[in-house]
Design a protein around this motif. Sequence first.
Motif, PDB file in Angstrom:
ATOM      1  N   VAL A  46       0.794  -1.223   0.000  1.00  0.00           N
ATOM      2  CA  VAL A  46       0.000   0.000   0.000  1.00  0.00           C
ATOM      3  C   VAL A  46       0.836   1.288   0.000  1.00  0.00           C
ATOM      4  CG1 VAL A  46      -2.074   1.094   0.987  1.00  0.00           C
ATOM      5  CG2 VAL A  46      -1.703  -1.314   1.348  1.00  0.00           C
ATOM      6  N   ALA A  47       2.150   1.218  -0.067  1.00  0.00           N
ATOM      7  CA  ALA A  47       2.990   2.413  -0.127  1.00  0.00           C
ATOM      8  C   ALA A  47       3.654   2.476  -1.507  1.00  0.00           C
ATOM      9  CB  ALA A  47       4.052   2.396   0.959  1.00  0.00           C
ATOM     10  N   ALA A  48       3.381   3.544  -2.233  1.00  0.00           N
ATOM     11  CA  ALA A  48       3.949   3.689  -3.571  1.00  0.00           C
ATOM     12  C   ALA A  48       5.449   3.974  -3.516  1.00  0.00           C
ATOM     13  CB  ALA A  48       3.239   4.811  -4.324  1.00  0.00           C
ATOM     14  N   TYR A  49       5.907   4.578  -2.434  1.00  0.00           N
ATOM     15  CA  TYR A  49       7.313   4.948  -2.295  1.00  0.00           C
ATOM     16  C   TYR A  49       7.871   4.398  -0.987  1.00  0.00           C
ATOM     17  CZ  TYR A  49       5.704   8.178  -5.832  1.00  0.00           C
ATOM     18  OH  TYR A  49       5.141   8.700  -6.962  1.00  0.00           O
ATOM     19  N   ALA A  50       8.819   3.485  -1.096  1.00  0.00           N
ATOM     20  CA  ALA A  50       9.466   2.903   0.085  1.00  0.00           C
ATOM     21  C   ALA A  50      10.930   2.685  -0.248  1.00  0.00           C
ATOM     22  CB  ALA A  50       8.800   1.596   0.482  1.00  0.00           C
TER      23      ALA A  50
END
Length: 146
Positions: A60-64
């Motif tokens: 659910v996180a586009a940027y990690a």
Amino acid sequence: MKILLTNDDGIDAPGFKALFEAVRPLGEIALSAPDKQASATGHSISLNAPFQVKPMDWPVAAYAFRVASTPADCVRIAVLRLLPWKPDLVISGINQTSPRASTSVPSAAFMGIALGTSCSCLFNVTGNTIGSLDGSSTIVVNSSST
């Protein structure tokens, strides 16, 4: 709301995962955290030494990003280079240990958010109870104007 998460216990720390779950409903979440334990590195930023940044899959996180450096570098590289947006909020924690040392030296978690001063608000979540944001956690809110 666009939120950047960091910490000083490493991206795989249980407290970091609990923090992500707690703030997930608040907006778009990006993560940029050390690849390993980085406590006691509060004043450290990399000036002349390169460090590795690895994108990673995070539900659910586009940027990690897994960053082989300090919490301050994690925030700095995310805000200046990695994210397509400026965070409205920078959150650091949940700590496995207390971020308040008996000295006046700020914790690495605090310094991670200190570099987020270009944001309109800073929010530092810390606590000795991992996986919980109940009354046993300490929440410190600092605001700054830009």
